[in-house]
Motif scaffolding. Sequence first.
Motif, PDB file in Angstrom:
ATOM      1  N   MET A 166       0.920  -1.245  -0.050  1.00 26.81           N
ATOM      2  CA  MET A 166      -0.016  -0.013  -0.144  1.00 26.81           C
ATOM      3  C   MET A 166       0.848   0.987  -0.039  1.00 26.81           C
ATOM      4  SD  MET A 166      -1.271   0.005   4.059  1.00 26.81           S
ATOM      5  CE  MET A 166      -1.922  -1.640   4.145  1.00 26.81           C
ATOM      6  N   ASP A 167       0.323   2.175  -0.472  1.00 26.30           N
ATOM      7  CA  ASP A 167       1.050   3.736  -0.472  1.00 26.30           C
ATOM      8  C   ASP A 167       0.888   4.518   0.874  1.00 26.30           C
ATOM      9  OD1 ASP A 167      -1.414   4.912  -0.385  1.00 26.30           O
ATOM     10  OD2 ASP A 167      -1.170   5.398  -2.591  1.00 26.30           O
ATOM     11  N   LEU A 168       1.431   5.346   1.039  1.00 27.47           N
ATOM     12  CA  LEU A 168       1.278   6.011   2.617  1.00 27.47           C
ATOM     13  C   LEU A 168       0.050   6.427   2.878  1.00 27.47           C
ATOM     14  CD1 LEU A 168       4.420   8.430   3.018  1.00 27.47           C
ATOM     15  CD2 LEU A 168       3.594   6.589   4.408  1.00 27.47           C
ATOM     16  N   GLU A 169      -0.725   7.129   1.779  1.00 22.65           N
ATOM     17  CA  GLU A 169      -2.131   7.536   2.433  1.00 22.65           C
ATOM     18  C   GLU A 169      -3.211   6.310   2.556  1.00 22.65           C
ATOM     19  OE1 GLU A 169      -2.964  10.418   2.678  1.00 22.65           O
ATOM     20  OE2 GLU A 169      -0.881  11.184   2.073  1.00 22.65           O
ATOM     21  N   GLU A 170      -2.926   5.156   1.911  1.00 22.26           N
ATOM     22  CA  GLU A 170      -3.546   3.961   2.228  1.00 22.26           C
ATOM     23  C   GLU A 170      -3.269   3.498   3.592  1.00 22.26           C
ATOM     24  OE1 GLU A 170      -4.409   2.078  -2.109  1.00 22.26           O
ATOM     25  OE2 GLU A 170      -2.594   1.581  -0.925  1.00 22.26           O
ATOM     26  N   ALA A 171      -1.956   3.561   3.988  1.00 26.42           N
ATOM     27  CA  ALA A 171      -1.397   3.213   5.304  1.00 26.42           C
ATOM     28  C   ALA A 171      -1.989   4.231   6.425  1.00 26.42           C
ATOM     29  CB  ALA A 171       0.335   3.248   5.378  1.00 26.42           C
ATOM     30  N   PHE A 172      -1.951   5.383   6.164  1.00 31.02           N
ATOM     31  CA  PHE A 172      -2.564   6.245   7.071  1.00 31.02           C
ATOM     32  C   PHE A 172      -4.028   5.938   7.590  1.00 31.02           C
ATOM     33  CE2 PHE A 172       1.003   9.257   6.595  1.00 31.02           C
ATOM     34  CZ  PHE A 172       1.198   9.464   8.005  1.00 31.02           C
ATOM     35  N   GLN A 173      -4.866   5.509   6.365  1.00 30.36           N
ATOM     36  CA  GLN A 173      -6.221   5.179   6.596  1.00 30.36           C
ATOM     37  C   GLN A 173      -6.391   3.929   7.516  1.00 30.36           C
ATOM     38  OE1 GLN A 173      -8.887   6.404   5.514  1.00 30.36           O
ATOM     39  NE2 GLN A 173      -7.883   8.188   4.164  1.00 30.36           N
ATOM     40  N   VAL A 174      -5.263   3.122   7.470  1.00 24.66           N
ATOM     41  CA  VAL A 174      -5.246   1.800   8.284  1.00 24.66           C
ATOM     42  C   VAL A 174      -4.779   2.148   9.534  1.00 24.66           C
ATOM     43  CG1 VAL A 174      -4.295  -0.587   8.730  1.00 24.66           C
ATOM     44  CG2 VAL A 174      -4.765   0.283   6.261  1.00 24.66           C
ATOM     45  N   VAL A 175      -3.758   2.978   9.952  1.00 22.77           N
ATOM     46  CA  VAL A 175      -3.093   3.243  11.195  1.00 22.77           C
ATOM     47  C   VAL A 175      -4.044   4.247  11.897  1.00 22.77           C
ATOM     48  CG1 VAL A 175      -1.267   4.404  12.095  1.00 22.77           C
ATOM     49  CG2 VAL A 175      -0.957   2.871  10.360  1.00 22.77           C
ATOM     50  N   GLY A 176      -4.829   5.193  10.868  1.00 25.72           N
ATOM     51  CA  GLY A 176      -5.567   6.353  11.784  1.00 25.72           C
ATOM     52  C   GLY A 176      -4.944   7.502  11.095  1.00 25.72           C
ATOM     53  N   GLU A 177      -5.772   8.365  10.517  1.00 30.88           N
ATOM     54  CA  GLU A 177      -5.259   9.484  10.040  1.00 30.88           C
ATOM     55  C   GLU A 177      -5.077  10.594  11.114  1.00 30.88           C
ATOM     56  OE1 GLU A 177      -6.414  10.707   5.791  1.00 30.88           O
ATOM     57  OE2 GLU A 177      -8.442  10.234   6.697  1.00 30.88           O
ATOM     58  N   PHE A 178      -5.767  10.575  12.221  1.00 32.68           N
ATOM     59  CA  PHE A 178      -5.666  11.524  13.258  1.00 32.68           C
ATOM     60  C   PHE A 178      -5.961  10.882  14.539  1.00 32.68           C
ATOM     61  CE2 PHE A 178      -6.550  15.741  15.411  1.00 32.68           C
ATOM     62  CZ  PHE A 178      -5.143  16.196  15.337  1.00 32.68           C
ATOM     63  N   GLY A 179      -5.440   9.747  14.809  1.00 33.03           N
ATOM     64  CA  GLY A 179      -5.702   9.001  16.086  1.00 33.03           C
ATOM     65  C   GLY A 179      -5.255   9.539  17.306  1.00 33.03           C
ATOM     66  N   PRO A 180      -5.326   9.070  18.313  1.00 34.00           N
ATOM     67  CA  PRO A 180      -4.845   9.525  19.660  1.00 34.00           C
ATOM     68  C   PRO A 180      -3.481  10.065  19.879  1.00 34.00           C
ATOM     69  CG  PRO A 180      -6.376   7.652  20.085  1.00 34.00           C
ATOM     70  CD  PRO A 180      -5.900   7.805  18.602  1.00 34.00           C
ATOM     71  N   TYR A 181      -2.673   9.036  19.405  1.00 32.96           N
ATOM     72  CA  TYR A 181      -1.120   9.314  19.254  1.00 32.96           C
ATOM     73  C   TYR A 181      -0.831  10.695  18.650  1.00 32.96           C
ATOM     74  CZ  TYR A 181       3.868   8.871  18.754  1.00 32.96           C
ATOM     75  OH  TYR A 181       5.331   9.225  18.813  1.00 32.96           O
ATOM     76  N   GLN A 182      -1.387  10.476  17.335  1.00 33.82           N
ATOM     77  CA  GLN A 182      -0.969  11.913  16.363  1.00 33.82           C
ATOM     78  C   GLN A 182      -1.566  13.012  17.057  1.00 33.82           C
ATOM     79  OE1 GLN A 182      -2.576   8.978  14.537  1.00 33.82           O
ATOM     80  NE2 GLN A 182      -1.706   9.179  12.438  1.00 33.82           N
ATOM     81  N   LYS A 183      -2.566  12.886  17.708  1.00 26.77           N
ATOM     82  CA  LYS A 183      -3.189  14.214  18.390  1.00 26.77           C
ATOM     83  C   LYS A 183      -2.323  14.692  19.434  1.00 26.77           C
ATOM     84  CE  LYS A 183      -7.994  12.908  17.742  1.00 26.77           C
ATOM     85  NZ  LYS A 183      -9.431  12.505  18.294  1.00 26.77           N
ATOM     86  N   ARG A 184      -1.626  13.684  20.333  1.00 23.61           N
ATOM     87  CA  ARG A 184      -0.775  14.188  21.149  1.00 23.61           C
ATOM     88  C   ARG A 184       0.523  14.611  20.860  1.00 23.61           C
ATOM     89  NH1 ARG A 184      -2.532   9.086  23.566  1.00 23.61           N
ATOM     90  NH2 ARG A 184      -1.003   7.934  22.824  1.00 23.61           N
ATOM     91  N   ALA A 185       0.913  14.168  19.611  1.00 20.37           N
ATOM     92  CA  ALA A 185       2.290  14.441  18.950  1.00 20.37           C
ATOM     93  C   ALA A 185       2.042  16.022  18.505  1.00 20.37           C
ATOM     94  CB  ALA A 185       2.623  13.510  17.811  1.00 20.37           C
ATOM     95  N   VAL A 186       0.898  16.176  17.901  1.00 21.22           N
ATOM     96  CA  VAL A 186       0.783  17.389  17.083  1.00 21.22           C
ATOM     97  C   VAL A 186       0.321  18.604  18.370  1.00 21.22           C
ATOM     98  CG1 VAL A 186      -1.246  18.636  15.594  1.00 21.22           C
ATOM     99  CG2 VAL A 186      -0.179  16.645  15.062  1.00 21.22           C
TER     100      VAL A 186
END
Length: 498
Positions: free
Chosen positions: A1-21
């Motif tokens: 899969m490409d990166l955008e598809e990977a972010f769909q699987v991982v979570g585009e703006f999940g709890p971890y990304q919210k803390r990092a951002v």
Amino acid sequence: MDLEEAFQVVGEFGPYQKRAVAVLVLTQVYMACQSMLIVLVGSTPEYRIDQQDVGVPSSQQELIQRVTFTEDIDSIVTEWFLIKHQAYKVSLAGSLFFAGLLIGNVVFGPLSDRIGRRPVYLTGLFFEVIFGYLTAVAPSYEVFAVSRLLVGLMNGGIGLVCFVLTQEYVGKSYWAMTGTLTSMSFAIGIALFGALGYFVRPWRNLATVANSSGVLFFLMSVSLPESPRWLYSQGQTERAEEVMRYMALRNGNAVNNLTLQRVGSAKGGSRTNRAGVLQLVIHPVLRLRTMVLMYVWYACSLVYYGLTLGASETSGSRYLNVAMYGLVELPAYPLCMYFINKDWAGRRKSMASFLCLAGSACLCTMFIPENSGTVLSVTSFALVGKLMVSAAFNIAYVYTSELYPTVVRNAGLGVCSMSCRVGGILAPFVPSMRAVHTSMPFTVFCLSGLSAGCLGLLLPETLNGPSAETLEELSSHSRVLQSKALLYEDNKKKSNHK
């Protein structure tokens, strides 16, 4: 899969990304305090010079003996007596900070594209904190001035990297939101610095307290991972997969079989494809985009700082004025988030419209008498213009990061920010055009806003479009300006063969 598809699987703006951002966004508060520091620590209080038989003081030492500050303010002006023929040193310290921003934009952008976002960001933040403490303990004006140059150098560099990281940690559909939050937190930081200055009056204490928040943000940033988008663009697919799996685990999505497309040499493994500032000139698509964006950023900066200078020339508490300087921008950001995600508006039309509205507001000031009412006054239209150009400025950040591929994103932002700093440097000189005609400054702001808005319409729309990671992907996408540029290059090659 490409990166955008990977972010769909991982979570585009999940709890971890919210803390990092959140960590990166809150760091903007610290950076705003450093940017506004000279406004309060360089305050010039009311003073009088004792008139004696000897007349005008002939030396700095004689001036020091005869001057009396009648306002209870502790600043670099009162400590080093930066008045009369020494008063220029306050402005010089501010200019050195902005000169540092200019250099930092040019140096740090390409550097982070080459060695990575994370090491450049952490190193820059660490040294900004160190140089910030040097400012607080400076034994002389010369050391103070040099420290402001170094703080500006770090501030300008990590500001870009911080902004890019807030976008590269999340899915593309959240880029507009994270970019807007970054700009909003900077404005809030300006307002908070005004409140901090009210409660912490001695300038050395203020510099120390304002800088100490940087230590906290640095410790919170140490655990941040490298940008998976940068790793992927550099051909480091395995490391990108590790970061994506780590994000997925922290988001509560255990994804063990996440596998990205192998990019190999076509996407960054080859030295011949390594991008940099030179690609902004060589690549036909990037060259046209960069020329347009540089002017848009220059105009945004010129109008923004020019209107700020005019609108802030009011009496009253300097601390309240600093706070209002930030708060007046806040309504612009909800407007941005609403319009740029609408299909009928998008990035391109929204940015162009806000720039044209800013120019129109400046045009209206020319027809308003100076002693008019509070509703329809020159100041009111100037503040409306500042609101509009603040919105355009924020969109320019988000839009620019989407127009450049990952491999040259920081380099592109760096060059645009360099153009932005030039506009900021020239802005204070525009009000002096009143000597030619009273409406001349607003004429300059009007023409700058309108011309930049019209020129911005030449750029392609990026809303809901694919995000280019490499130069090869950029050339394969069909977009405005791009197709024309590639057609021009093809015709040029054919004519050369003939």
